[in-house]
Write a protein that holds these residues in place. Structure first.
Motif, PDB file in Angstrom:
ATOM      1  N   LEU A   7       6.393  53.094  10.455  1.00 59.71           N
ATOM      2  CA  LEU A   7       6.813  51.707  10.271  1.00 59.71           C
ATOM      3  C   LEU A   7       6.284  51.138   8.953  1.00 59.71           C
ATOM      4  CD1 LEU A   7       6.327  50.386  13.920  1.00 59.71           C
ATOM      5  CD2 LEU A   7       8.504  50.720  12.723  1.00 59.71           C
ATOM      6  N   ASP A   8       5.041  51.485   8.615  1.00 56.63           N
ATOM      7  CA  ASP A   8       4.465  51.016   7.350  1.00 56.63           C
ATOM      8  C   ASP A   8       5.259  51.548   6.158  1.00 56.63           C
ATOM      9  OD1 ASP A   8       2.504  49.490   8.499  1.00 56.63           O
ATOM     10  OD2 ASP A   8       0.923  51.000   8.283  1.00 56.63           O
ATOM     11  N   ARG A   9       5.658  52.810   6.230  1.00 59.21           N
ATOM     12  CA  ARG A   9       6.464  53.373   5.142  1.00 59.21           C
ATOM     13  C   ARG A   9       7.758  52.577   4.969  1.00 59.21           C
ATOM     14  NH1 ARG A   9       6.315  59.908   5.859  1.00 59.21           N
ATOM     15  NH2 ARG A   9       4.104  60.162   5.384  1.00 59.21           N
ATOM     16  N   GLY A  10       8.392  52.264   6.101  1.00 60.34           N
ATOM     17  CA  GLY A  10       9.618  51.463   6.037  1.00 60.34           C
ATOM     18  C   GLY A  10       9.365  50.087   5.461  1.00 60.34           C
ATOM     19  N   ARG A  11       8.249  49.467   5.859  1.00 64.49           N
ATOM     20  CA  ARG A  11       7.912  48.135   5.334  1.00 64.49           C
ATOM     21  C   ARG A  11       7.653  48.204   3.829  1.00 64.49           C
ATOM     22  NH1 ARG A  11       5.045  46.481  10.742  1.00 64.49           N
ATOM     23  NH2 ARG A  11       3.698  48.275  10.394  1.00 64.49           N
ATOM     24  N   TYR A  12       6.873  49.230   3.401  1.00 59.27           N
ATOM     25  CA  TYR A  12       6.568  49.353   1.974  1.00 59.27           C
ATOM     26  C   TYR A  12       7.842  49.622   1.167  1.00 59.27           C
ATOM     27  CZ  TYR A  12       1.686  49.644   3.405  1.00 59.27           C
ATOM     28  OH  TYR A  12       0.455  49.388   3.943  1.00 59.27           O
ATOM     29  N   ALA A  13       8.725  50.443   1.691  1.00 56.06           N
ATOM     30  CA  ALA A  13       9.985  50.724   0.989  1.00 56.06           C
ATOM     31  C   ALA A  13      10.816  49.448   0.872  1.00 56.06           C
ATOM     32  CB  ALA A  13      10.765  51.811   1.722  1.00 56.06           C
ATOM     33  N   ARG A  14      10.833  48.663   1.937  1.00 58.72           N
ATOM     34  CA  ARG A  14      11.599  47.412   1.888  1.00 58.72           C
ATOM     35  C   ARG A  14      10.984  46.450   0.891  1.00 58.72           C
ATOM     36  NH1 ARG A  14      13.177  43.341   6.811  1.00 58.72           N
ATOM     37  NH2 ARG A  14      14.559  42.070   5.563  1.00 58.72           N
TER      38      ARG A  14
END
Length: 192
Positions: free
Chosen positions: A171-178
């Protein structure tokens, strides 16, 4: 603001600042906590079963083993020390004799190192009159049951924590990518 209201406000309510990933993470945390709590009675049941089995084993051993005394027929070897000054072992097998209902018997028994011949040492005998290990004490069943329950729950909870941590990283990876995409889009607008 109370703890329950704080929880509902950012994660469950309609707050537009709360991202979907945050809501998913909160839901996962609730599932992990619920599973950990549901595992408590299962772990307690496993510990209880382990206690019952160990108790039956201890009772069977107590019923088939009896204490006796043996007389050492020779001196036990002296204490030997390892290279770091630590004793290699504190007990050794020594020839001895003991009495049983049908007469006298002899064989090897365990005695402390350095014990002289003629010393009386306590031993345990099985139903055939052969030296054996002492029966397990009743406290061992209690400790085994507690250890089984606690270790089972701890292992399950640790597994849940690792799964939650791995999912949270995703989830953090997705947040950072966003965030990166949003910053890039914002940066692009400022120069246009």
């Amino acid at each position: 603001m109370s703890g329950i209201r704080w929880w509902r406000l950012p994660h469950v309510g309609g707050n537009p600042l709360v991202r979907t990933a945050d809501r998913v993470e909160s839901g996962l945390l609730l599932v992990v906590v619920a599973l950990a709590l549901l595992a408590v009675p299962v772990a307690a049941s496993l510990g209880s079963d382990s206690y019952g089995r160990q108790k039956l084993t201890a009772e069977a051993e107590s019923a088939t083993r009896q204490p006796a005394t043996a007389v050492l027929l020779s001196d036990a070897p002296a204490e030997t020390v390892g290279p770091h000054g630590v004793p290699v072992s504190t007990t050794v097998a020594v020839p001895a004799s003991w009495r049983v209902a049908g007469g006298g018997r002899s064989g090897m028994v365990t005695a402390p190192r350095g014990t002289p011949a003629g010393t009386i040492v306590p031993i345990w005998l099985d139903t055939r009159g052969t030296p054996t290990a002492p029966p397990a004490p009743p406290e061992a069943a209690v400790m085994t049951g507690i250890a089984t329950g606690v270790l089972t729950w701890t292992a399950f909870a640790a597994g849940l924590a690792m799964v939650f941590g791995a999912l949270r990283r995703l989830l953090d990876r997705g947040r950072y990518a966003r965030w990166e995409r949003e910053w890039a889009r914002l940066d692009h607008r400022s120069y246009s």
